[in-house]
Structures are given as C-alpha cells and as structure tokens.
Design an enzyme around this catalytic site. Sequence first.
Site, PDB file in Angstrom:
ATOM      1  N   HIS A   6      -8.362  -4.736  -0.452  1.00  0.00           N
ATOM      2  CA  HIS A   6      -7.029  -4.162  -0.241  1.00  0.00           C
ATOM      3  C   HIS A   6      -6.309  -4.810   0.936  1.00  0.00           C
ATOM      4  CE1 HIS A   6      -3.842  -1.278  -0.591  1.00  0.00           C
ATOM      5  NE2 HIS A   6      -4.047  -0.788   0.621  1.00  0.00           N
ATOM      6  N   ASP A   7      -7.041  -5.205   1.960  1.00  0.00           N
ATOM      7  CA  ASP A   7      -6.436  -5.805   3.149  1.00  0.00           C
ATOM      8  C   ASP A   7      -5.769  -7.144   2.868  1.00  0.00           C
ATOM      9  OD1 ASP A   7      -6.747  -3.861   5.018  1.00  0.00           O
ATOM     10  OD2 ASP A   7      -8.423  -4.798   6.081  1.00  0.00           O
TER      11      ASP A   7
ATOM     12  N   SER B  32       0.835  -1.195   0.000  1.00  0.00           N
ATOM     13  CA  SER B  32       0.000   0.000   0.000  1.00  0.00           C
ATOM     14  C   SER B  32       0.878   1.257   0.000  1.00  0.00           C
ATOM     15  CB  SER B  32      -0.961  -0.042   1.203  1.00  0.00           C
ATOM     16  OG  SER B  32      -1.924   0.982   1.156  1.00  0.00           O
TER      17      SER B  32
ATOM     18  N   ASP C  39      -9.097  -5.856  -4.933  1.00  0.00           N
ATOM     19  CA  ASP C  39      -8.625  -4.590  -4.356  1.00  0.00           C
ATOM     20  C   ASP C  39      -9.075  -3.454  -5.266  1.00  0.00           C
ATOM     21  OD1 ASP C  39      -7.286  -2.422  -3.305  1.00  0.00           O
ATOM     22  OD2 ASP C  39      -5.292  -3.318  -3.389  1.00  0.00           O
TER      23      ASP C  39
ATOM     24  N   ARG D 234     -11.796   6.535  10.315  1.00  0.00           N
ATOM     25  CA  ARG D 234     -11.449   5.120  10.272  1.00  0.00           C
ATOM     26  C   ARG D 234     -12.544   4.295   9.605  1.00  0.00           C
ATOM     27  NH1 ARG D 234      -7.545   1.592   9.464  1.00  0.00           N
ATOM     28  NH2 ARG D 234      -7.761  -0.331  10.677  1.00  0.00           N
TER      29      ARG D 234
END
Length: 386
Positions: free
Chosen positions: A351-352, A153, A318, A223
């Site tokens: 994405h994680d 990232s 992602d 968040r």
Amino acid sequence: MSSIGIVAPQSMHFSEPLPLQGGALIGDYTIVYETYGTLNQDRSNAVLVCHALNASHHVAGYYEGPDGARVVGWWDNMVGPGKPVDTDRFFVIGVNNLGSCFGSTGPMHVNPATGKPYGASFPVLTVEDWVHAQARLADRLGISQFAAVMGGSLGGMQAMAWSMLYPQRLRHCAVIASTPKLSAQNIAFNDVARQAILTDPDFHGGDFYAHGVVPRSGLRVARMIGHITYLSDDDMAEKFGRELRAGDYQFGFGIDFEIESYLRYQGDKFSEYFDANTYLLITKALDYFDPARDHGGDLTRALAGTQAEFLLVSFSTDWRFAPARSREMVQALVNNRRRVVYAEIDAPHGHDAFLLEDSRYHAAVRAYYERVWDEISGSGAQRRVA
C-alpha cells in the site's frame, strides 16, 4: 526537478457551524492548509490534495526543523516544480482535515463552549464531512471549480466523495491506491488498533490531556498493526527476512528479529507525534465510507451524478486496498460512461507504494496532468463552468 523550498502553513477560521453527518455541529473551527504555485487569472489551475491517515497539509516543500533537519512534505516527490503535479503550472492546495492533530481544529484543541480540550467529546467525522469543510475553504479562496482533486488511500476516498458531492466543482478526479469501501478484514484491523488505544490505562476515556499523560502503549501497538498492512510480504521479506538482531535467538520476549525492531521503532516514533483521539476518529471515518450504501450497494448508481474525468491508480501488491477495488470503481464509472484512465502498477511495496517514487506510477500521473494542463492552457471554452 527542484524542491518548492521552504513553505509555511496558513490557517482559515470559520465561525458558521458545520453540520456533520452524524447529526452534531462543529463551530468556531480552524482549517490549516498550504499552497504551492500561483493561481492563474481565471482561477482554473487549482488542484486540491487530500491527505491520508497520518499525513497533513504539509504536502510538499520543507520546514526547517528545530534541530536544523528538513521536514519534507509527505508527497514531495509528486508535487513541485517539474514534478508530475507541476507547481510551475498548477496552484496546489494541501489541506489538513478537521479532527487532525496537525493544526486544524481537533480533539487536542479547546472547546470554546467548555474552555477545556474537546478530548472524547469531539464529534465523530466522516469523509463527507471533511469534503464539505474543504468546499468551504475553497469558497473562501475564491475557487469555484478545481482543475483536479486528488488523493491516495483515505485521500482517494475524499477525492471520490468530491466527485459525488460537488460534481460541478472539479473537472478531474485522481484516486490513488484507494477503495469504494473497506473490506471486513480492513475494518477488523482498524478495530484492533482502536482497542489497543481504548484499553490503554493512560487513555482515560479520551480525556488524557487533563492527566498529563499520553496512551503511548496503545498508540505504539496501533501503529505497528497499521504498518504491517501498509507493506507487502515480499517487501518485508526483502528488507528484513528472518534476520536476527543479535545473530542468534535470545530465548526471551524481547526483540529477536529485525522486523520486530523496525515495527517497534515505527510505533515509538508515531506515539511521540500523533494524537490518540485523532487516530480513533480517522480510522472510524475510514470504516464509515461507503457511498453505495444509500444506493442499495450499487456503486454504479452511487457514481451516476459524477461529471469529472478520472484517473485511478492501483498497485499489484497492495493487499489492503487491492487492485480489484480500483477495478470495481473503474467499472462503475465506465457503466456511467465517464472518461477514465486506469493504471495498475506492478510494484513490490504494498500500500505504501503510492507514497514512493516509482517511474511508471509517476509517468502515469504526469501524463494525466499533461492532459489537464493542455485543457487549461488550450481553450477556456473547454472548461465546464460551475
């Protein structure tokens, strides 16, 4: 495979001012880092790991938390004895960037010029600023050339910047789930998150430390917005679907759905440990990264001076840093006749996924680092000297 075990952070102080891309200087700063493994005699086996938005120098191993619980490094499944980045072979450095809230000098720290916390006066940083600071740390550690610089990232942006700013100081560059620049949509998400913090009444223009408060509401929302972008729709559907927390609609504005409960939990937890000014700084650094900008938007020209060999990995779901962005980097590198290994992993986690233990993903990284190790252990003559 085993854990590195208990680890401890180290720190390095720098008195010489660091010129920043925005024109400011920062002096008398400290960088916090951790190391794993042993540096070999000719210092050829060092690997630098650059962190993403809310991570730190604590890459692998664990601390004993105050309640006895282990605080495990954020990439512990990747770095360690027998793991893809094998610390029985490599000397791995995890570094905490300036502006962070995890030890390196940042907005929470006292500005020696005023005797008060930097707060809003802490200068805006860029990915390139972080890389220059990391290079100074490498100098202090006596490492003139890294076997590899890697990151996921935002960390991948730093790895890519290393290949452009210090082409002779790394032999390999591993860029995971990253992008050569943010899309307009990504910038928009970041700005909405920043606005949530900036408009929180407890933010006090960034100087909330003096008021003894924390802009928790803004941090929570920031968040929650960010976390939505890290997950895929399929992953959310599988984990939460439309499950109701109480079994039926409550006809109010509290928590009805399990996904709402999850996001609020993540937001609450984040607001307990992350600094609001740090969040603003790091998301702005994300927005500003665009190495092709000074080359008429031509990424091939931007990467023309690189000398490293490259590993790039992307993940099919992602949508924040989509595979198309990695393929764009691959094409620019191929245009420059660089040696590139590219893996596009079909994974459901969004994405994680770069933080998770996917067998195909880890196999690709492991195979690449086998090559790096063969180069180191085979013949010193194969190494490019900085």
